[in-house]
Design a protein around this motif. Structure first.
Motif, PDB file in Angstrom:
ATOM      1  N   GLN A  86      12.621  -3.275   2.437  1.00 42.86           N
ATOM      2  CA  GLN A  86      11.485  -4.060   2.943  1.00 42.86           C
ATOM      3  C   GLN A  86      11.021  -3.471   4.261  1.00 42.86           C
ATOM      4  O   GLN A  86      11.634  -2.533   4.778  1.00 42.86           O
ATOM      5  N   GLY A  87       9.925  -4.023   4.794  1.00 37.95           N
ATOM      6  CA  GLY A  87       9.265  -3.397   5.932  1.00 37.95           C
ATOM      7  C   GLY A  87      10.158  -3.144   7.135  1.00 37.95           C
ATOM      8  O   GLY A  87      10.149  -2.061   7.730  1.00 37.95           O
ATOM      9  N   ARG A  88      10.966  -4.143   7.496  1.00 39.56           N
ATOM     10  CA  ARG A  88      11.747  -4.018   8.734  1.00 39.56           C
ATOM     11  C   ARG A  88      12.797  -2.911   8.641  1.00 39.56           C
ATOM     12  O   ARG A  88      13.164  -2.324   9.656  1.00 39.56           O
ATOM     13  N   GLU A  91      10.910   0.080   9.565  1.00 44.30           N
ATOM     14  CA  GLU A  91      10.686   0.130  11.026  1.00 44.30           C
ATOM     15  C   GLU A  91      11.920   0.672  11.740  1.00 44.30           C
ATOM     16  O   GLU A  91      11.822   1.551  12.594  1.00 44.30           O
ATOM     17  N   PHE A 111       4.225  -6.963  15.314  1.00 39.87           N
ATOM     18  CA  PHE A 111       4.782  -8.079  14.545  1.00 39.87           C
ATOM     19  C   PHE A 111       6.176  -8.382  15.104  1.00 39.87           C
ATOM     20  O   PHE A 111       6.779  -7.527  15.749  1.00 39.87           O
ATOM     21  N   ASN A 173      -1.397  -9.156  12.125  1.00 36.42           N
ATOM     22  CA  ASN A 173      -0.702 -10.395  11.744  1.00 36.42           C
ATOM     23  C   ASN A 173      -0.381 -11.255  12.962  1.00 36.42           C
ATOM     24  O   ASN A 173      -0.664 -12.449  13.001  1.00 36.42           O
ATOM     25  N   ASP A 202       1.191   0.167  10.850  1.00 38.58           N
ATOM     26  CA  ASP A 202       2.022  -0.874  10.238  1.00 38.58           C
ATOM     27  C   ASP A 202       1.102  -1.505   9.191  1.00 38.58           C
ATOM     28  O   ASP A 202       0.256  -2.328   9.496  1.00 38.58           O
ATOM     29  N   ARG A 205      -0.741  -5.183   5.361  1.00 42.34           N
ATOM     30  CA  ARG A 205      -1.908  -5.766   4.680  1.00 42.34           C
ATOM     31  C   ARG A 205      -3.066  -4.762   4.676  1.00 42.34           C
ATOM     32  O   ARG A 205      -4.196  -5.083   5.028  1.00 42.34           O
ATOM     33  N   SER A 242       5.564  -2.888   4.748  1.00 44.80           N
ATOM     34  CA  SER A 242       6.219  -3.904   3.931  1.00 44.80           C
ATOM     35  C   SER A 242       5.390  -4.036   2.667  1.00 44.80           C
ATOM     36  O   SER A 242       4.170  -4.165   2.740  1.00 44.80           O
ATOM     37  N   LYS A 245       3.774  -8.018   0.917  1.00 44.82           N
ATOM     38  CA  LYS A 245       2.449  -8.622   1.047  1.00 44.82           C
ATOM     39  C   LYS A 245       1.515  -7.907   0.073  1.00 44.82           C
ATOM     40  O   LYS A 245       1.396  -8.324  -1.070  1.00 44.82           O
TER      41      LYS A 245
HETATM   42  C1  LIG Z   1       6.051  -8.737   7.115  1.00 48.18           C
HETATM   43  C2  LIG Z   1       5.681  -7.758   8.131  1.00 48.18           C
HETATM   44  C3  LIG Z   1       6.606  -6.813   8.596  1.00 48.18           C
HETATM   45  C4  LIG Z   1       8.050  -6.803   8.171  1.00 48.18           C
HETATM   46  O1  LIG Z   1       8.186  -6.603   6.800  1.00 48.18           O
HETATM   47  P1  LIG Z   1       9.343  -7.274   5.944  1.00 48.18           P
HETATM   48  O2  LIG Z   1       9.070  -6.738   4.572  1.00 48.18           O
HETATM   49  O3  LIG Z   1       9.205  -8.748   6.052  1.00 48.18           O
HETATM   50  O4  LIG Z   1      10.644  -6.776   6.485  1.00 48.18           O
HETATM   51  C5  LIG Z   1       6.166  -5.889   9.525  1.00 48.18           C
HETATM   52  N1  LIG Z   1       4.914  -5.897   9.991  1.00 48.18           N
HETATM   53  C6  LIG Z   1       4.005  -6.792   9.565  1.00 48.18           C
HETATM   54  C7  LIG Z   1       2.618  -6.757  10.099  1.00 48.18           C
HETATM   55  C8  LIG Z   1       4.354  -7.759   8.627  1.00 48.18           C
HETATM   56  O5  LIG Z   1       3.448  -8.672   8.246  1.00 48.18           O
END
Ligand SMILES: *Cc1c(COP(=O)(O)O)cnc(C)c1O
Length: 448
Positions: A86-88, A91, A111, A173, A202, A205, A242, A245
């Motif tokens: 997942q996104g984090r 990161e 975020f 976000n 990042d 979206r 991530s 979304k």
């Molecule tokens: C959700 C989100 C993240 C983190 O992603 P995860 O998949 O929840 O770990 C990072 N940046 C933005 C802008 C997000 O909306």
């Protein structure tokens, strides 16, 4: 599909009290309409489910990975695509390879997990939102932009040499879900190149941002969302995304990079911490749903529907007499609780109070974005430095609710807004240092 839980007022009072008045502690089967997050909460399409049946779960080089990678490569120009769960996770790996302790990461707005991953490396996360973002009521089309003058001052000033990356969050976000214009991204790209600083997106979206560019930015009226998304990725040196979304998936993410040496260093950490380079912590099943989800998410009919849904929810709030952050974007609407509940001081946590009232009166779950989340507390958990605004975010899961559900939310808001002075404030009874908002416990404050 699952039936919507219907509860009584007494059940909700009991559940909220048991939860220490913290929505993160409420059991989901006691929630009727869940606006807590749009992350991983959407519904899969029949085509995503059909592809998932073809999942290849072999360890290395599975077909599902190549279908996932090709679908990502249709959107991004980067030769290196690294899967992560997942996104984090992306990161943590990207920033770990890119930043050195003492450096600055500068962003339109980091975020929360992004900020945490920067700070855990001993770096500073600096937000430079554009001045228009401060006016919640204005209809400026791109309030997610970075402040270009402030960015240039930073890069040319005494701290300029310490800037380790420029990170643009699309859509913004942390800044009310507002979009970033292509003009702003282009200017950032030029500044980054001139100063030799890596420019990352990042891109959680990316499709929703691209859609709002086609709707609001001059010169892009006839572009497809896919063309805009690709043009945005082309301006940057890489991205972290991530896919919970705009991947239309329950989990998943990736890092995309031009730089081979940087990608090699990231890949070592993907393998050490996530999984082999052809799955990165995802199952074949997930990679198949993502390959298809990334095609569906740039469909104009899907994005137009999502825009209408958010606008409809915002209209419901406005006709109930509740102001929202303008203009409404796509993934959420933000209620101006501070304005609705003037009898509560910031220290009574009006955003949190409105969130609790939505649950008590309608079984609706939402999250505060105000002084409870962002303010400074003293040792007795009293508020000493309030947040600039007291907001409640209603995040809209993708392809889950229809207009009748949103109308119901409008009715609940209207019943609250009819007698707003009935809404009590709240007092914190327990607040740990780390990840405060997930662990807080509160109680209704005695009326003054
Ligand atoms: C959700 C989100 C993240 C983190 O992603 P995860 O998949 O929840 O770990 C990072 N940046 C933005 C802008 C997000 O909306």
């Amino acid at each position: 599909m699952r039936p919507i839980p219907i509860t009584t007022r007494e059940e909700r009072e009991r559940e909220l009290s048991r939860a220490g008045y913290n929505p993160f502690n409420i059991q989901a089967d006691k929630v009727s309409i869940d606006f807590m997050s749009d992350s991983g909460t959407g519904a899969l399409s029949i085509d995503q489910q059909a592809w998932a049946q073809r999942a290849d779960e072999r360890y290395a080089g599975a077909e599902s990975f190549y279908r996932f990678r090709d679908s990502v490569a249709d959107l991004v120009p980067y030769p290196h695509i690294l899967p992560v769960h997942q996104g984090r996770a992306g990161e943590r790996i990207l920033f770990g390879a890119l930043l050195k302790s003492g450096q600055i990461s500068v962003s339109n707005t980091h975020f929360d997990t992004t900020r945490a991953n920067v700070e855990l490396l001993g770096c500073q996360a600096l937000d430079l939102p554009c001045p228009q973002a401060a006016d919640l009521d204005s209809d400026d089309p791109f309030k997610g932009d970075i402040d270009l003058e402030a960015l240039e001052r930073l890069l040319t000033g005494y701290a300029g040499g310490r800037v380790g990356q420029i990170l643009m969050t699309i859509t913004n976000n942390g800044g009310g879900g507002q979009p970033v214009s292509m003009a702003n991204l282009r200017a950032v790209s030029e500044l980054a190149r001139r100063h030799g600083v890596p420019f990352m997106l990042d891109a959680a979206r990316f499709a929703e941002n691209a859609w709002l560019v086609t709707r609001r930015e001059e010169g892009y009226e006839n572009w497809t969302p896919r063309e805009v998304a690709r043009a945005a990725f082309e301006l940057a040196d890489g991205c972290v995304a991530s896919l919970k979304k705009d991947g239309l998936s329950h989990v998943g993410g990736f890092i995309g990079l031009h730089d081979t040496e940087l990608a090699t260093r990231c890949e070592a950490h993907v393998i050490a911490g996530e999984g082999f380079r052809t799955y990165g912590g995802m199952t074949g099943h997930t990679m198949e749903t993502l390959a298809q989800g990334l095609r569906e998410v740039v469909e104009p009919s899907y994005l137009a529907d999502r825009e209408r849904e958010a606008a409809f929810l915002a209209e419901q709030a406005h006709s109930a007499g509740v102001d929202t952050v303008r203009p409404s974007g796509l993934h959420a609407i933000y209620l101006n609780a501070g304005r609705l509940l003037p009898h509560l001081r910031p220290g009574d946590f009006p955003g949190h109070a409105l969130g609790c009232q939505l649950y008590l009166e309608g079984g609706i779950r939402a999250v505060e974005l105000g002084s409870l989340y962002l303010g400074g507390l003293d040792d007795d958990h009293a508020l000493v430095s309030p947040a600039p605004y007291e907001l409640v975010r209603l995040a809209i899961p993708r392809r889950v609710y229809d207009h009748s559900h949103l109308e119901y939310v409008g009715d609940v808001l209207a019943s609250i807004a009819k007698e707003p002075e009935r809404v009590p404030g709240y007092r914190i009874t327990h607040a740990p240092e780390l990840l405060r908002h997930f662990h807080l416990r509160l109680e209704p404050a005695a009326r003054r």
